[in-house]
Design a protein around this motif. Structure first.
Motif, mmCIF file in Angstrom:
data_model
loop_
_atom_site.group_PDB
_atom_site.id
_atom_site.type_symbol
_atom_site.label_atom_id
_atom_site.label_comp_id
_atom_site.label_asym_id
_atom_site.label_seq_id
_atom_site.Cartn_x
_atom_site.Cartn_y
_atom_site.Cartn_z
ATOM 1 N N PRO A 131 0.801 -1.232 0.000
ATOM 2 C CA PRO A 131 0.000 0.000 0.000
ATOM 3 C C PRO A 131 0.834 1.284 0.000
ATOM 4 O O PRO A 131 0.545 2.229 0.745
ATOM 5 C CB PRO A 131 -0.813 -0.134 1.289
ATOM 6 N N CYS A 132 1.859 1.333 -0.822
ATOM 7 C CA CYS A 132 2.783 2.465 -0.829
ATOM 8 C C CYS A 132 3.217 2.781 -2.252
ATOM 9 O O CYS A 132 2.985 2.001 -3.175
ATOM 10 C CB CYS A 132 4.030 2.146 0.004
ATOM 11 N N GLU A 133 3.891 3.928 -2.392
ATOM 12 C CA GLU A 133 4.590 4.261 -3.625
ATOM 13 C C GLU A 133 5.994 3.651 -3.501
ATOM 14 O O GLU A 133 6.909 4.256 -2.962
ATOM 15 C CB GLU A 133 4.635 5.772 -3.824
ATOM 16 N N VAL A 134 6.112 2.441 -4.006
ATOM 17 C CA VAL A 134 7.274 1.592 -3.731
ATOM 18 C C VAL A 134 8.439 1.953 -4.650
ATOM 19 O O VAL A 134 8.278 2.070 -5.866
ATOM 20 C CB VAL A 134 6.904 0.108 -3.908
ATOM 21 N N PHE A 135 9.628 2.114 -4.069
ATOM 22 C CA PHE A 135 10.822 2.391 -4.870
ATOM 23 C C PHE A 135 11.154 1.185 -5.744
ATOM 24 O O PHE A 135 10.965 0.029 -5.359
ATOM 25 C CB PHE A 135 12.005 2.733 -3.958
ATOM 26 N N VAL A 136 11.724 1.473 -6.928
ATOM 27 C CA VAL A 136 11.926 0.432 -7.927
ATOM 28 C C VAL A 136 12.893 -0.653 -7.454
ATOM 29 O O VAL A 136 12.722 -1.832 -7.785
ATOM 30 C CB VAL A 136 12.401 1.058 -9.256
ATOM 31 N N GLU A 137 13.907 -0.304 -6.682
ATOM 32 C CA GLU A 137 14.868 -1.325 -6.253
ATOM 33 C C GLU A 137 14.221 -2.356 -5.333
ATOM 34 O O GLU A 137 14.655 -3.507 -5.283
ATOM 35 C CB GLU A 137 16.080 -0.679 -5.583
#
Length: 490
Positions: free
Chosen positions: A413-419
């Motif tokens: 439920p987040c704006e997840v970083f690509v790494e």
């Protein structure tokens, strides 16, 4: 007793047992009939309009916007899958972000009408920045009436998709489009322009300016993969395609215009490529947001991003991504049956609240403001600090994973970083895996601890970024536990 006679009797009874097991109505045959060979896989899809009225709030910026025109309607798009024992529902809504409470209400209604367990529903937002406000962020706030409307319409999409279930087959694959994803966080050659709203200096800058001579190198990788899930009827009619691409959004709308961004254009283009489907059950094309918290569409070093007017860049990206997704569908191996399973776990994570000194600084900044709409960066973040201070010390998050054969879909439920998304793909026990961000609620950006240490917009304390510094590690640990458990289940 005669040994020869006993041997004959045993052979006779053994023959009877073999004959009994060979009968169609035997227990063994019944067990086989109830197994995979006799199970019927089904799929259905539907979408509901979630367009708010003219004059309603648009979020996604530091100041609130208002809808003055509807360029294209926004939708909640749903797929329901049924393996004969379990059902899964995936819903993607054209929203910047959406509250967990709103989705929980939608899940409850959808369950009442479809029987699908709420834990088997994965509901997310696309992150279009030109939709109706469904979450309070910066100076935009939703209306209770619109949130109630959203719950109803998102639930309706699931219910209608469930009503549209038909015998089907399913496949998945991937394409690649590296030209439209760029890391937007950069190390710079000097500290010029690197101050943050809290009086400090960052090591990383978000959106540093096209061909800025001070550019050094990106602070993270990209993920060019386009994951694709496709379902079609046994008659060959397309039912739905679900894509997943790690691109934040595109933008470039007309002023005050509501739009689903490239996510909506992707769906329309996929319908052109795949066909309308059954007239009573039209095809649904869906693009979900991957792990794009630090990714956008702009090539900062070369300056090759040159939109030629409103919606031009959206359309270009949608066409490129849809073409790759369609190639994946064309080369896909469909399965007539796969097992479906879902697991989720609710965890609690800490909130990064301001210290007493930071809170006083924020209050002092706001005391000097005379305008109702804040325009100064430090004042905007001072207000966010005051609001974050009222948050509970810990907040709940749903971490979820679906098993679809040997494909796993993770939900955060987040704006997840690509790494983080790349790590999940690398370490997942499943042969194929992708992550849907902004799913089952909204808890702001999810940087890694290292990215937190470098600072930058995505780490600045606000309702758009407030989870504890180690949140990503706790979330991935939970997710890997769920994925490993799902992998072990038949």
């Amino acid at each position: 007793m005669n040994t020869a006679f006993l041997r004959k009797q045993l052979l006779f009874f053994a023959a009877l047992v073999l004959l009994w097991c060979a009968r169609p109505d035997s227990a063994a045959a019944q067990q086989k009939a109830g197994g995979q060979e006799a199970r019927q896989f089904k799929a259905g899809a539907a979408m509901s309009v979630i367009t708010p009225p003219i004059g309603y709030s648009i979020n996604g910026n530091m100041q609130d916007g208002k809808i003055r025109q509807v360029h294209d309607d926004t939708h909640a798009k749903a797929i329901v899958l049924d393996d004969g024992e379990n059902k899964l529902a995936i819903v993607v809504s054209d929203l910047c972000m959406v509250y967990k409470e709103t989705l929980d209400k939608a899940k409850k209604k959808a369950h009442e009408y479809s029987g699908i367990p709420v834990e088997n529903m994965m509901m997310s937002a696309t992150h279009t920045h030109s939709s109706g406000t469904a979450c309070s962020v910066f100076q935009s706030d939703p209306s209770p009436e619109y949130l109630d409307f959203l719950s109803e319409r998102i639930a309706d999409a699931v219910i209608r998709a469930n009503n549209n279930l038909v015998p089907a087959e399913i496949g998945w694959g991937k394409g690649y489009e590296a030209t439209q994803v760029h890391n937007r966080r950069w190390f710079m050659k000097s500290d010029e322009g690197m101050t943050n709203p809290f009086g400090g200096v960052d090591k990383v800058r978000m959106n540093p300016g096209i061909q800025n001579p001070n550019l050094n190198e990106p602070a993270g990788p990209i993920d060019p993969e386009i994951s694709v899930l496709s379902v079609r009827s046994l008659a060959g009619e397309p039912i739905a395609v679900l894509g997943n691409y790690s691109l934040h959004y595109v933008g470039g709308t007309g002023g005050g215009e509501l739009s689903a961004d490239y996510f909506g254009m992707f769906g329309k283009r996929m319908k052109e490529l795949r066909g309308e489907g059954n007239p009573h059950r039209p095809f649904v094309g869906i693009m979900s947001n991957g792990t794009s918290g630090d990714i956008n569409n702009i090539d900062w070093r070369s300056g090759s991003w040159k939109p030629t007017g409103a919606y031009a860049q959206m359309n270009r990206v949608a066409n490129l991504v849809a073409a790759e997704a369609n190639k994946a569908v064309e080369g896909m191996q469909y399965r007539k049956w796969v097992p479906l399973l879902s697991m989720q776990k609710e965890i609690s994570l800490g909130v990064r609240k301001p210290t007493p000194a930071e809170l006083k600084r924020a209050e002092d900044i706001l005391a000097k403001e005379t305008e109702k709409v804040l325009t100064k960066r430090d004042a905007i973040y001072a207000r966010e600090s005051v609001l974050i201070n009222k948050f509970p010390d810990k907040v709940p998050l749903i971490i979820q994973a679906f098993k679809i054969g040997d494909l796993a879909i993770s939900a955060i439920p987040c704006e997840v970083f690509v790494e983080i998304g790349l790590e999940i793909k690398e370490k997942s026990p499943f042969a194929s895996n992708f992550t849907i961000s902004l799913a089952n609620g909204y808890n702001g950006y999810l940087p890694t601890p290292k990215q937190h240490s470098w600072g930058g917009y995505e780490t600045w304390r606000a309702r758009s970024s407030y989870l504890e510094v180690n949140a990503s590690e706790k979330i991935t640990a939970t997710l890997f536990s769920l994925l490993n458990q799902l992998k072990q289940k038949p």
